[in-house]
Scaffold this active site. Structure first.
Site: not given
Ligand code: PAF
Length: 288
Positions: A36, A38-40, A64, A153, A159, A191-192
């Site tokens: 996680l 700051a974006g989250h 994914q 986000g 997405q 971003s991570s």
């Molecule tokens: O954006 C993400 O972190 C992922 O694609 C999500 C939405 C958690 C689905 O695994």
């Protein structure tokens, strides 16, 4: 220190939710893959503004990731994540299931969702099956949690559009709230995957955002030769040491290809580009 209520199974989180529902609390889900930042955290604050209870999920979803992608190496930092959201104080429960809890029959024999053609464009062109995996896991999380809303986000704009469409198309009674991209001071979207950049690459990384801004400014000032703008942006990224997957101007509402003279506010510029080991994505709505 770790504080926030951690649930590992669907039945545990459903028990918590049943208590909240009995008290007529509304529930927001913030789905994440952890590590996680700051974006989250900004998404959890947004969630807390819109619902009485906030669930954050952490699940690195195998379906994914494509062959040769970073599923194994993806940063898994549950203890730090838990401490971070505890300090932030905006999350009521953390749902961090194992793979077998989300895919009880394994990932090879699982029901999966097929995403409409948009899922094979933009990021889907170089990551076949990626959005099928995203839609599949999000639907599974929504089935377990049945929230009133999901908070996503805008950095992963494609997405967001696909999941909004999935929720509408499958008639799920769930609202979608989206949060703005958080950026470092030099403009790089947080971003991570920025962790994969070397110190030298990190210095060059803001070029992605700058390039999108240049395209955005030219659109705002009336240029409409989308292909020429895209070519110029690709060249600029290549000169800056990136290996771009795409830069594209699209309609912001549905990510369709712009087919005429759109007003600037109807447009969005999206890009994905590799810098060293990191595949960075970003997008920009055109300012007017
Ligand atoms: O954006 C993400 O972190 C992922 O694609 C999500 C939405 C958690 C689905 O695994």
């Amino acid at each position: 220190v770790s504080g926030v209520d951690l649930k590992r199974t669907a039945s545990q989180i459903r028990e918590t939710i049943a208590g909240w529902r009995a008290a007529r609390d509304t529930i927001a889900l913030v789905p994440t893959m952890g590590n996680l930042h700051a974006g989250h955290l900004s998404l959890t604050r947004l969630a807390a503004e819109h619902a009485d209870r906030v669930i954050l999920s952490i699940f690195v979803n195998p379906t994914q990731f494509g062959v040769g992608e970073d599923f194994e190496g993806y940063p898994r930092t549950l203890a730090e994540d838990r401490a971070l959201i505890h300090r932030a104080g905006t999350v009521d429960a953390l749902f961090a299931p194992e793979v077998g809890e989300i895919y009880p029959n394994g990932t090879g024999a699982a029901f999966t969702l097929g995403v409409p053609p948009l899922g094979s464009e933009l990021c889907g062109a170089s990551r076949p099956g990626h959005f099928d995996g995203v839609a599949t896991v999000v639907l599974r999380l929504l089935n377990i949690i049945a929230p009133d809303l999901i908070v996503l986000g805008q950095k992963d704009y494609q997405q967001l559009v696909i999941l909004e469409r999935m929720i509408a198309d499958l008639r799920l009674p769930i609202g979608v709230v989206s949060g703005e991209t958080k950026r470092d001071a030099d403009g790089l979207a947080i971003s991570s995957r920025n962790l994969y950049l070397t110190a030298e690459e990190r210095k060059r990384a803001p070029l992605l955002h700058r390039t999108l801004r240049e395209v955005g400014d030219r659109l705002a000032s009336g240029e409409r030769d989308y292909a020429a703008l895209e070519r110029a942006a690709l060249k600029r990224l290549e000169q800056g040491g990136f290996r771009p997957d795409y830069v594209e101007v699209r309609r912001a509402g549905d990510l369709g290809k712009p087919n005429g003279r759109h007003a600037p506010e109807e447009l969005i510029v999206l890009a994905a580009a590799w810098l060293g080991q990191a595949r960075l994505i970003d997008n920009l709505r055109v300012d007017v």
